[in-house]
Scaffold this motif. Structure first.
Motif, PDB file in Angstrom:
ATOM      1  N   ALA A  31       0.817  -1.198  -0.156  1.00 37.37           N
ATOM      2  CA  ALA A  31       0.127  -0.181   0.101  1.00 37.37           C
ATOM      3  C   ALA A  31       0.683   1.317  -0.156  1.00 37.37           C
ATOM      4  CB  ALA A  31      -0.820  -0.020   1.312  1.00 37.37           C
ATOM      5  N   ALA A  32       2.162   1.202   0.765  1.00 38.68           N
ATOM      6  CA  ALA A  32       2.842   2.384   0.856  1.00 38.68           C
ATOM      7  C   ALA A  32       3.566   2.837  -0.501  1.00 38.68           C
ATOM      8  CB  ALA A  32       3.916   2.057   1.859  1.00 38.68           C
ATOM      9  N   ALA A  33       3.658   1.744  -1.271  1.00 34.42           N
ATOM     10  CA  ALA A  33       4.354   1.728  -2.566  1.00 34.42           C
ATOM     11  C   ALA A  33       3.637   2.548  -3.384  1.00 34.42           C
ATOM     12  CB  ALA A  33       4.662   0.205  -3.232  1.00 34.42           C
ATOM     13  N   ILE A  34       2.510   2.827  -3.308  1.00 35.09           N
ATOM     14  CA  ILE A  34       1.629   3.646  -4.273  1.00 35.09           C
ATOM     15  C   ILE A  34       1.791   5.253  -3.869  1.00 35.09           C
ATOM     16  CG2 ILE A  34      -0.326   1.953  -4.584  1.00 35.09           C
ATOM     17  CD1 ILE A  34      -1.667   4.276  -3.110  1.00 35.09           C
ATOM     18  N   MET A  35       2.704   5.625  -2.965  1.00 30.53           N
ATOM     19  CA  MET A  35       2.548   6.890  -2.358  1.00 30.53           C
ATOM     20  C   MET A  35       3.608   7.818  -3.095  1.00 30.53           C
ATOM     21  SD  MET A  35       1.907   6.340   1.438  1.00 30.53           S
ATOM     22  CE  MET A  35       1.706   8.261   1.961  1.00 30.53           C
ATOM     23  N   THR A  36       4.438   7.324  -3.917  1.00 30.97           N
ATOM     24  CA  THR A  36       5.438   7.854  -4.839  1.00 30.97           C
ATOM     25  C   THR A  36       4.989   7.735  -6.270  1.00 30.97           C
ATOM     26  OG1 THR A  36       7.703   8.159  -5.564  1.00 30.97           O
ATOM     27  CG2 THR A  36       7.076   5.945  -4.758  1.00 30.97           C
ATOM     28  N   GLY A 105      -3.029  10.333   2.309  1.00 32.36           N
ATOM     29  CA  GLY A 105      -1.596  11.035   2.419  1.00 32.36           C
ATOM     30  C   GLY A 105      -1.337  11.731   1.088  1.00 32.36           C
ATOM     31  N   LYS A 106      -1.306  10.666   0.082  1.00 33.55           N
ATOM     32  CA  LYS A 106      -0.575  11.222  -1.220  1.00 33.55           C
ATOM     33  C   LYS A 106      -1.698  12.129  -1.878  1.00 33.55           C
ATOM     34  CE  LYS A 106       1.136   9.308  -5.448  1.00 33.55           C
ATOM     35  NZ  LYS A 106       1.209   8.390  -6.428  1.00 33.55           N
ATOM     36  N   LEU A 200       9.012   2.840   4.274  1.00 29.08           N
ATOM     37  CA  LEU A 200       8.827   4.265   3.966  1.00 29.08           C
ATOM     38  C   LEU A 200       9.981   5.050   4.126  1.00 29.08           C
ATOM     39  CD1 LEU A 200       5.354   4.360   5.861  1.00 29.08           C
ATOM     40  CD2 LEU A 200       5.741   4.956   3.585  1.00 29.08           C
ATOM     41  N   ASN A 201      10.816   5.006   5.250  1.00 27.13           N
ATOM     42  CA  ASN A 201      12.155   5.986   5.152  1.00 27.13           C
ATOM     43  C   ASN A 201      12.971   5.723   4.085  1.00 27.13           C
ATOM     44  OD1 ASN A 201      11.328   7.064   7.641  1.00 27.13           O
ATOM     45  ND2 ASN A 201      12.530   5.542   9.011  1.00 27.13           N
ATOM     46  N   SER A 202      12.848   4.413   3.246  1.00 26.92           N
ATOM     47  CA  SER A 202      13.916   4.094   2.434  1.00 26.92           C
ATOM     48  C   SER A 202      13.296   4.959   1.045  1.00 26.92           C
ATOM     49  CB  SER A 202      14.105   2.775   2.103  1.00 26.92           C
ATOM     50  OG  SER A 202      13.158   2.476   1.323  1.00 26.92           O
ATOM     51  N   MET A 203      12.065   5.451   1.276  1.00 26.95           N
ATOM     52  CA  MET A 203      11.284   6.170   0.051  1.00 26.95           C
ATOM     53  C   MET A 203      11.542   7.758   0.486  1.00 26.95           C
ATOM     54  SD  MET A 203       7.796   4.175  -0.318  1.00 26.95           S
ATOM     55  CE  MET A 203       7.149   4.999  -1.698  1.00 26.95           C
ATOM     56  N   GLY A 204      12.230   8.198   1.253  1.00 24.16           N
ATOM     57  CA  GLY A 204      12.425   9.484   1.915  1.00 24.16           C
ATOM     58  C   GLY A 204      11.500   9.933   2.902  1.00 24.16           C
ATOM     59  N   VAL A 220       7.052  15.089   5.147  1.00 27.96           N
ATOM     60  CA  VAL A 220       8.019  15.330   3.983  1.00 27.96           C
ATOM     61  C   VAL A 220       6.915  15.703   2.745  1.00 27.96           C
ATOM     62  CG1 VAL A 220      10.151  14.097   4.547  1.00 27.96           C
ATOM     63  CG2 VAL A 220       8.388  13.004   2.931  1.00 27.96           C
ATOM     64  N   GLU A 221       7.807  16.445   1.593  1.00 26.04           N
ATOM     65  CA  GLU A 221       6.841  16.721   0.739  1.00 26.04           C
ATOM     66  C   GLU A 221       6.457  15.680  -0.362  1.00 26.04           C
ATOM     67  OE1 GLU A 221       7.763  20.508  -1.713  1.00 26.04           O
ATOM     68  OE2 GLU A 221       7.352  21.106   0.443  1.00 26.04           O
ATOM     69  N   ARG A 222       7.554  15.040  -0.730  1.00 25.59           N
ATOM     70  CA  ARG A 222       7.245  13.860  -1.487  1.00 25.59           C
ATOM     71  C   ARG A 222       8.220  12.431  -1.231  1.00 25.59           C
ATOM     72  NH1 ARG A 222      11.333  13.994  -5.103  1.00 25.59           N
ATOM     73  NH2 ARG A 222      10.441  12.624  -6.674  1.00 25.59           N
ATOM     74  N   LEU A 223       7.570  11.412  -1.652  1.00 23.40           N
ATOM     75  CA  LEU A 223       8.431  10.126  -1.614  1.00 23.40           C
ATOM     76  C   LEU A 223       8.966   9.619  -2.895  1.00 23.40           C
ATOM     77  CD1 LEU A 223       5.947   8.371   0.792  1.00 23.40           C
ATOM     78  CD2 LEU A 223       7.923   9.447   1.398  1.00 23.40           C
ATOM     79  N   HIS A 224       9.939   8.883  -2.772  1.00 23.07           N
ATOM     80  CA  HIS A 224      10.709   8.740  -4.165  1.00 23.07           C
ATOM     81  C   HIS A 224      11.208   7.117  -4.114  1.00 23.07           C
ATOM     82  CE1 HIS A 224      14.268   8.004  -1.712  1.00 23.07           C
ATOM     83  NE2 HIS A 224      14.348   9.256  -1.258  1.00 23.07           N
ATOM     84  N   ALA A 225      11.517   6.794  -5.443  1.00 22.64           N
ATOM     85  CA  ALA A 225      11.780   5.393  -5.606  1.00 22.64           C
ATOM     86  C   ALA A 225      12.665   4.598  -4.594  1.00 22.64           C
ATOM     87  CB  ALA A 225      12.509   5.164  -6.808  1.00 22.64           C
ATOM     88  N   THR A 226      12.693   3.224  -4.467  1.00 24.72           N
ATOM     89  CA  THR A 226      13.320   2.574  -3.742  1.00 24.72           C
ATOM     90  C   THR A 226      13.297   0.965  -3.943  1.00 24.72           C
ATOM     91  OG1 THR A 226      13.945   2.137  -1.373  1.00 24.72           O
ATOM     92  CG2 THR A 226      11.509   1.986  -1.935  1.00 24.72           C
ATOM     93  N   GLU A 227      14.294   0.550  -3.469  1.00 19.44           N
ATOM     94  CA  GLU A 227      14.266  -1.284  -3.727  1.00 19.44           C
ATOM     95  C   GLU A 227      14.397  -1.740  -2.347  1.00 19.44           C
ATOM     96  OE1 GLU A 227      17.520  -2.590  -6.158  1.00 19.44           O
ATOM     97  OE2 GLU A 227      16.730  -1.379  -7.839  1.00 19.44           O
TER      98      GLU A 227
END
Ligand code: UD1
Length: 433
Positions: A31-36, A105-106, A200-204, A220-227
């Motif tokens: 679910a968190a993955a859709i936030m970026t 959130g998004k 989530l922290n790994s996404m910023g 934070v303003e936005r989240l970003h890509a992660t693995e």
């Protein structure tokens, strides 16, 4: 077509088994993955039904889901075009309500069908909603839907009235992209809360304190890509630990975090099993009938409610009188009648099961009432004398990857066959001898 397990009991489980990724962590992480709007890669994903259903729900709102393999997925949330999760998805998998926190959130709005009760009891979500309201969202319940929206989410100080895994994750998701600081007090401390926070922290995101009862989130303003690689499943591991002990076996359980298993390990040691911890494995052995104890389910780091049916099954085979108190969900003893059909001696009074250990169980035709209870009945069947059929295994398949394959590799004799297929039963019996 519905399937069932047929099991010939009596083998001592022996050898090594590798544990899959944690289902409950994966649900929050997907679910968190859709936030970026960038592409996120997740591996060590368990290949179980709940995960596949949530991925379908995520595709349903327009996100791009690219399954790279059974345990790897790429998700891109930039194509989302729909903020509504319907009852169909929620009915199949309650945890699709994590999309409420993620979408809110998004996009500052979301509509998710209100989940009903479930097989283990009534499951209110008032604490989730209290959290969203505290972050400044309007939350209405109408026509069976939870409708949330806001101009802008703002950080807040939230004290949860009950320790809730779901509410902690859902609020954490929304708060990541809120303006300012959020504090969640009386937060749940389960390993999967920490895993979702790490993801989530790994996404910023900026989340501190996950794993304690006070989580601090700076929006934070936005989240970003992660693995990201998901942690191993504590409950799948615990189930194999109990199966090893119940069958007087000797099993090395690989790909675990032993620290997450301490409540289970300690109880097994207390009743006389041998438990040896390695860096990322745990070995459980028992060469004699184990002893009795008292157990009460509690939020982490207490004894997990998701291991209650499995440990009760082991105690049903142990010496003396044990009690198991269920303090999280009110309807989690539905497997007791099925175990009784196998010869167990268990009386339930309110939220306490009083278990009179018996020397041996015998095979019977039984039915899995829910996910963990279903797994417990399989453990009972493995330890029992004779043949058992377990139907409604769709529940078990929600959370256990290749359950029969992993157990057979440890020396069990079991197969998945169609329900009502008498020929398949006879064939299995002929083969099993
Ligand atoms: C999660 C797990 C589930 C596990 C449970 C407890 C997932 C997908 N599922 O479920 O496998 O059994 O944690 O470890 O991770 N409650 C309220 N109001 C709320 C929320 C919860 O009163 O808003 C109550 C529940 O009725 C229950 C207790 O709090 O008595 C704990 O529930 P919770 O931790 O929220 O469980 P889930 O997140 O649903």
């Amino acid at each position: 077509m519905e399937n069932q397990y047929i099991i010939k009991g009596g083998a001592c489980l022996q050898g090594e088994v590798t544990i899959s990724g944690a289902k409950n962590a994966a649900l929050g992480i997907l679910a968190a993955a859709i936030m970026t709007d960038e592409t996120v890669m997740i591996d060590n994903l368990p290949n179980v039904r709940d995960i596949n259903v949530l991925l379908t729900a995520i595709e349903g709102i327009g996100a791009t889901v690219n399954r790279l393999g059974p345990h790897e997925v790429e998700i891109n949330g930039s194509t989302i075009n729909n903020m509504t999760i319907d009852y169909d998805s929620i009915k199949k998998i309650r945890a699709s309500y994590y999309l409420l926190g993620a979408l809110l959130g998004k996009y500052s709005r979301a509509q998710v069908a209100l989940p009903g009760g479930c097989d283990i009891g009534s499951r209110p979500i008032d604490q989730h909603l209290k959290g969203f309201r505290a972050l400044g969202a309007t939350v209405n319940i109408e026509y069976g839907m939870i409708n949330t929206y806001t101009d802008a989410l703002t950080g807040s100080h939230i004290f949860l009235d009950v320790v809730s895994v779901g509410a902690t994750i859902n609020i954490m998701l929304a708060a990541c992209l809120a303006e300012g600081k959020t504090v969640i007090e009386n937060a749940a401390k389960e390993p999967h809360i920490v895993d979702v926070a790490n993801f989530l922290n790994s996404m910023g995101a900026n989340i501190k304190g996950a794993g304690t009862d006070k989580i601090r989130i700076n929006g934070v303003e936005r989240l970003h890509a992660t693995e990201y690689s998901i942690i191993p499943d504590q409950i799948e591991a615990g189930t194999f630990m109990v199966a090893a002990a119940a069958t007087k076996g000797d099993v090395l359980i690989r790909n675990v975090i032993p620290q997450h298993l301490e409540a289970i390990s300690n109880k097994l040691i207390e009743i006389g099993a041998e438990v040896e911890e390695f860096d990322d494995a745990v070995r459980v052995a028992a060469d004699h009938r184990l002893s009795h104890t008292q157990i009460k389910t509690l939020p982490h780091p207490g004894f997990p409610t998701d291991m209650q049916p499995q440990i009760a099954t082991l105690l049903a085979l142990s010496q003396g009188t044990s009690t198991v108190t269920e303090s999280i969900f009110e309807n989690r003893f539905k497997y007791v009648d099925e175990l009784a059909r196998m010869g167990a001696n268990i009386k339930v009074e309110g939220n306490v099961a009083i278990i009179e250990g018996t020397e041996g169980l015998t095979g019977a035709a039984i039915s899995a009432p829910d996910l963990r209870a279903g797994a417990a009945l399989v453990v009972a069947a493995l330890a029992a004398d004779g043949y058992t059929t377990v139907d409604s295994i769709k529940y078990i398949e929600r959370g256990y990857e290749c359950f029969e394959k992993k157990l057979n590799a440890l020396g069990a004799t079991m197969e998945k066959i169609p329900v009502d297929d008498e020929r398949a039963v006879q064939k299995f019996k002929l083969k099993a001898g």
